[in-house]
Design a protein around this motif. Structure first.
Motif, PDB file in Angstrom:
ATOM      1  N   SER A 174     -45.224 -16.601  27.205  1.00 35.54           N
ATOM      2  CA  SER A 174     -46.368 -16.754  26.343  1.00 35.54           C
ATOM      3  C   SER A 174     -45.858 -16.704  24.906  1.00 35.54           C
ATOM      4  CB  SER A 174     -47.352 -15.615  26.609  1.00 35.54           C
ATOM      5  OG  SER A 174     -48.431 -15.738  25.737  1.00 35.54           O
ATOM      6  N   VAL A 175     -46.211 -17.705  24.113  1.00 37.63           N
ATOM      7  CA  VAL A 175     -45.704 -17.781  22.741  1.00 37.63           C
ATOM      8  C   VAL A 175     -46.876 -17.806  21.771  1.00 37.63           C
ATOM      9  CG1 VAL A 175     -44.311 -19.123  21.126  1.00 37.63           C
ATOM     10  CG2 VAL A 175     -43.732 -19.140  23.550  1.00 37.63           C
ATOM     11  N   ARG A 176     -46.784 -16.931  20.750  1.00 40.73           N
ATOM     12  CA  ARG A 176     -47.794 -17.011  19.698  1.00 40.73           C
ATOM     13  C   ARG A 176     -47.228 -17.897  18.596  1.00 40.73           C
ATOM     14  NH1 ARG A 176     -52.451 -14.950  18.761  1.00 40.73           N
ATOM     15  NH2 ARG A 176     -52.312 -13.434  20.450  1.00 40.73           N
TER      16      ARG A 176
ATOM     17  N   GLY B 262     -51.031 -19.001  14.801  1.00 41.27           N
ATOM     18  CA  GLY B 262     -51.933 -18.012  15.386  1.00 41.27           C
ATOM     19  C   GLY B 262     -52.285 -18.212  16.838  1.00 41.27           C
ATOM     20  N   VAL B 263     -52.321 -19.464  17.330  1.00 46.44           N
ATOM     21  CA  VAL B 263     -52.788 -19.657  18.700  1.00 46.44           C
ATOM     22  C   VAL B 263     -51.718 -19.266  19.721  1.00 46.44           C
ATOM     23  CG1 VAL B 263     -54.377 -21.487  18.039  1.00 46.44           C
ATOM     24  CG2 VAL B 263     -52.061 -22.063  18.797  1.00 46.44           C
ATOM     25  N   LEU B 264     -52.164 -18.974  20.916  1.00 48.21           N
ATOM     26  CA  LEU B 264     -51.261 -18.638  22.017  1.00 48.21           C
ATOM     27  C   LEU B 264     -51.033 -19.879  22.870  1.00 48.21           C
ATOM     28  CD1 LEU B 264     -52.276 -15.193  23.548  1.00 48.21           C
ATOM     29  CD2 LEU B 264     -50.017 -15.888  22.746  1.00 48.21           C
TER      30      LEU B 264
ATOM     31  N   ASN C  19     -52.538 -24.813  28.710  1.00 50.09           N
ATOM     32  CA  ASN C  19     -52.667 -24.998  27.260  1.00 50.09           C
ATOM     33  C   ASN C  19     -53.731 -26.051  26.986  1.00 50.09           C
ATOM     34  OD1 ASN C  19     -50.268 -23.335  26.566  1.00 50.09           O
ATOM     35  ND2 ASN C  19     -49.189 -24.971  27.639  1.00 50.09           N
ATOM     36  N   ARG C  20     -54.851 -25.592  26.405  1.00 49.42           N
ATOM     37  CA  ARG C  20     -55.941 -26.540  26.118  1.00 49.42           C
ATOM     38  C   ARG C  20     -56.411 -26.309  24.686  1.00 49.42           C
ATOM     39  NH1 ARG C  20     -57.352 -24.324  30.934  1.00 49.42           N
ATOM     40  NH2 ARG C  20     -58.871 -22.962  29.912  1.00 49.42           N
ATOM     41  N   PHE C  21     -56.547 -27.396  23.933  1.00 49.60           N
ATOM     42  CA  PHE C  21     -57.017 -27.267  22.557  1.00 49.60           C
ATOM     43  C   PHE C  21     -57.992 -28.389  22.250  1.00 49.60           C
ATOM     44  CE2 PHE C  21     -52.787 -25.490  22.918  1.00 49.60           C
ATOM     45  CZ  PHE C  21     -52.995 -24.196  22.456  1.00 49.60           C
TER      46      PHE C  21
ATOM     47  N   PHE D 198     -53.255 -25.265  14.539  1.00 51.18           N
ATOM     48  CA  PHE D 198     -51.953 -25.929  14.360  1.00 51.18           C
ATOM     49  C   PHE D 198     -51.803 -26.368  12.905  1.00 51.18           C
ATOM     50  CE2 PHE D 198     -52.725 -26.209  18.843  1.00 51.18           C
ATOM     51  CZ  PHE D 198     -51.470 -26.024  19.407  1.00 51.18           C
ATOM     52  N   ASP D 199     -50.597 -26.046  12.306  1.00 50.84           N
ATOM     53  CA  ASP D 199     -50.354 -26.415  10.905  1.00 50.84           C
ATOM     54  C   ASP D 199     -50.241 -27.921  10.758  1.00 50.84           C
ATOM     55  OD1 ASP D 199     -50.088 -23.745  10.641  1.00 50.84           O
ATOM     56  OD2 ASP D 199     -47.897 -23.774  10.730  1.00 50.84           O
TER      57      ASP D 199
END
Lengths: 287, 361
Positions: free
Chosen positions: B256-258, B262-264, B299-301, B324-325
């Motif tokens: 799991s990566v932050r 900010g998002v996981l 992973n859903r965005f 996401f930047d």
């Protein structure tokens, strides 16, 4: 073209046209006419080929003429052989400042006049000169050695004077050779000799021809070097022309000799171009 | 130790002063293989190739061709021929003479060399071009002359130094296929260097990715693309999305990566803790108009289309997603239902944990 632009063009061309007309075309036309006039009585001249006939009947004249031609070709060949490795080094090995320095070193002797340069050689070569002294000091000679006033000295001086004019066009031609083409020559199995013969020299050919033409012209028309270094044995054709014009005051004869020298150098340059398969246009671009 | 390889590079290092252009590189190329060295300019690949050809000498290490050490063997005695970046055809010779040059250097008679050159030109599709001047040829034809000039000598190894670099795009695409076919017909070992990953991927049997004088990874094109061993390989080979983050712990089947924004997210990789770099291929990103279609993905965005980069089959979308930047890049299948999507449209994106490679930063 508007008349204003035509005028501008004319004004810009004028110095060149004047230069060519007054200093090259006019004197040559004058000399050509002069060379065909024979003196029949004091101050009386008439048209004739006598001056040219004189050249062919008097062995001293045509022998000097042939000797000048052969020695000039020899000088050109020696200059080429000496200049090639130097130009190769300047163009392909030396980088940046070293390259500029080397070209400057070649140019340096030309900052003094030809006369002074030739006198320099006389100081080195004469009987009481430096080389003669060194030969005696090292025990290689028992008495003073005279190195002046022979063909060797004349050739030495002429080669020295021509070297720069050979190096510059050669270095230019060699510089434009893509280094990877040379590497490909080795990569495909070529030895140094093969690469030189089949790749480097063919590529440098326009430079070789350009340099050779310049050096040959300068050598054939040289006056001071053969006179000073060759002395009485110099026997350069320009001396004959000088003698006719200045010593003998035989202008028509001198004019005929002048025309013959012009024909000689033109013929040899033409033959050289034909022999190497180079066009005058590409050669001039290289020089 | 006998080796059945055409080329063995053993711990080769090349230093120019204090700078190491090539550092401790080892690899082998098997007979008949198309081996590529892929790397950005200045990575040392040209130096490496020049050492194999014999124009540079390694500071340490050994170069062996068919098990014979090449140290001290000059370039003109090596069973290796090179196709130069500039092609380096001999402009003072005709096409036929270019091809015959190598043979005459080896003492083959003029007549035989000419005949073999003519046969070789026929094989590369330049029948009857022998008397042409090389300057009168097109880019692709010059290319073939450069290769024919090498192949006619039947070398153990042909080195190619970005030979397609000077060609225009269309011709380059064509020559890629042609080169591969030539290599197949002649069954000669090719060592190819390039900075163009597409050239390397299309033609090679194996690729070595080089960076900063070292090999990052050696593998088949598929292997490099799908299982990059280092962050450099992941970003250099193929298009990819790249995010910074920190490993926050183990997830059910991976990490799991932050992300720094900010998002996981969930991915796979060796990084256990600390700063991480995450890579996701644009074609691994699933697109959907409805959130429900992506339900099974970890992973859903949600985001909006910020740009449509239409390029035929290579079309892609840039998507601004919350958290996401930088915009997420995703391949847009032109045969799918979203083909007509426009800027500003809402969209759902998602990817599997396997699709996200996580490396320690």
């Amino acid at each position: 073209m508007t008349s204003a632009r035509r005028l501008t063009l004319f004004l810009m061309m004028a110095p060149a046209i004047l230069w060519l007309g007054l200093l090259i075309v006019l004197p040559h036309v004058e000399i050509l006419i002069l060379s065909f006039s024979e003196r029949v009585a004091p101050r009386v001249y008439q048209f004739g080929f006598g001056n040219y006939l004189e050249f062919f009947t008097e062995p001293l004249y045509w022998r000097t003429f042939a000797r000048t031609a052969i020695m000039s070709i020899l000088v050109t060949a020696i200059t080429l052989l000496l200049a090639f490795p130097i130009a190769l080094y300047i163009a392909r090995v030396a980088r940046g400042r070293v390259k500029a320095m080397l070209l400057l070193l070649c140019l340096l002797p030309f900052w003094v006049s030809e006369l002074v340069r030739t006198l320099g050689w006389m100081m080195l070569l004469r009987e009481t000169g430096l080389i003669s002294y060194l030969l005696r000091a090292t025990g290689l000679a028992t008495q003073p050695v005279e190195l002046l006033y022979n063909d060797g000295a004349v050739i030495l001086g002429l080669v020295y004077g021509g070297l720069l004019f050979m190096i510059v066009p050669l270095a230019n031609a060699l510089e434009s050779l893509d280094p990877s083409v040379v590497e490909a020559g080795y990569d495909l199995g070529g030895s140094r000799a093969t690469v030189l013969r089949r790749i480097v020299i063919p590529h440098a050919m326009p430079g070789i021809v350009a340099g050779s033409i310049i050096v040959f012209m300068l050598t054939v028309g040289n006056f001071a070097t053969p006179v000073l270094l060759g002395g009485k044995n110099g026997l350069w054709f320009t001396e004959q022309i000088y003698a006719q014009f200045i010593t003998r005051f035989n202008w028509p004869q001198g004019a005929a000799f002048g025309m013959l020298l012009l024909l000689l150098s033109s013929a040899i340059v033409w033959a050289g171009l034909r022999l190497t398969g180079q066009g005058l246009g590409t050669t001039l671009r290289q020089a | 130790m006998a080796s059945s390889n055409d080329l063995d590079i053993v711990n080769v290092t090349k230093r120019f002063g204090s700078h190491a252009a090539v550092e401790d590189v080892s690899f082998s190329v098997a007979p008949g293989e198309f081996f590529s060295i892929l790397g950005p300019s200045g990575c040392g690949k040209t130096t490496l190739m020049r050492m194999i050809a014999g124009f540079e000498h390694p500071t340490s290490g050994d170069i062996r061709i068919r098990d014979r050490s090449m140290i001290g063997v000059p370039a003109n005695r090596r069973p290796v021929n090179m196709v130069f970046q500039s092609l380096a055809l001999f402009p003072m010779m005709s096409v036929g003479e270019n091809v015959a040059y190598g043979m005459t250097c080896r003492g083959v008679g003029r007549a035989e060399a000419d005949e073999r050159a003519a046969r070789m030109l026929e094989r590369v599709g330049l029948n009857g071009f022998g008397h042409r001047q090389v300057t009168a040829l097109s880019g692709g034809q010059r290319q073939r002359v450069a290769i024919a000039r090498c192949l006619v000598l039947e070398p153990t190894l042909v080195l190619l130094d970005e030979p397609l670099g000077a060609l225009d795009l269309k011709l380059r695409e064509h020559m890629k296929i042609e080169l591969k076919q030539l290599q197949g017909t002649f069954n000669t070992t090719f060592a190819y260097i390039t900075h163009d990953q597409s050239e390397a991927l299309v033609m090679s049997d194996r690729i070595a990715v080089m960076n900063g004088g070292r090999f990052e990874q050696i593998g088949s094109p598929r292997d490099l693309y799908h299982n990059p061993g280092t962050p450099f390989v992941a970003s250099f080979v193929g298009e990819t999305n790249r995010w910074r983050g920190a490993v926050s712990g183990a997830a059910d089947r991976g990490l799991s990566v932050r992300l720094s924004s900010g998002v996981l997210a969930q991915g796979r990789g060796d990084a256990k803790t600390g700063d991480a770099l995450c890579f996701v291929r644009p074609e691994a990103i699933a697109l959907a108009a409805e959130a429900g279609a992506l339900q099974i993905l970890p992973n859903r965005f949600e985001g909006r289309v910020s740009a449509v980069l239409f390029d035929g089959a290579n079309s892609s979308l840039l998507i601004n997603a919350a958290g996401f930047d930088e915009p997420i890049r995703a391949v847009l299948p032109q045969a799918g239902p979203l083909a007509g999507i426009t800027v500003g449209a809402p969209i759902h994106v998602g990817w599997t944990a396997d699709a996200m490679k996580v490396f320690a930063a």
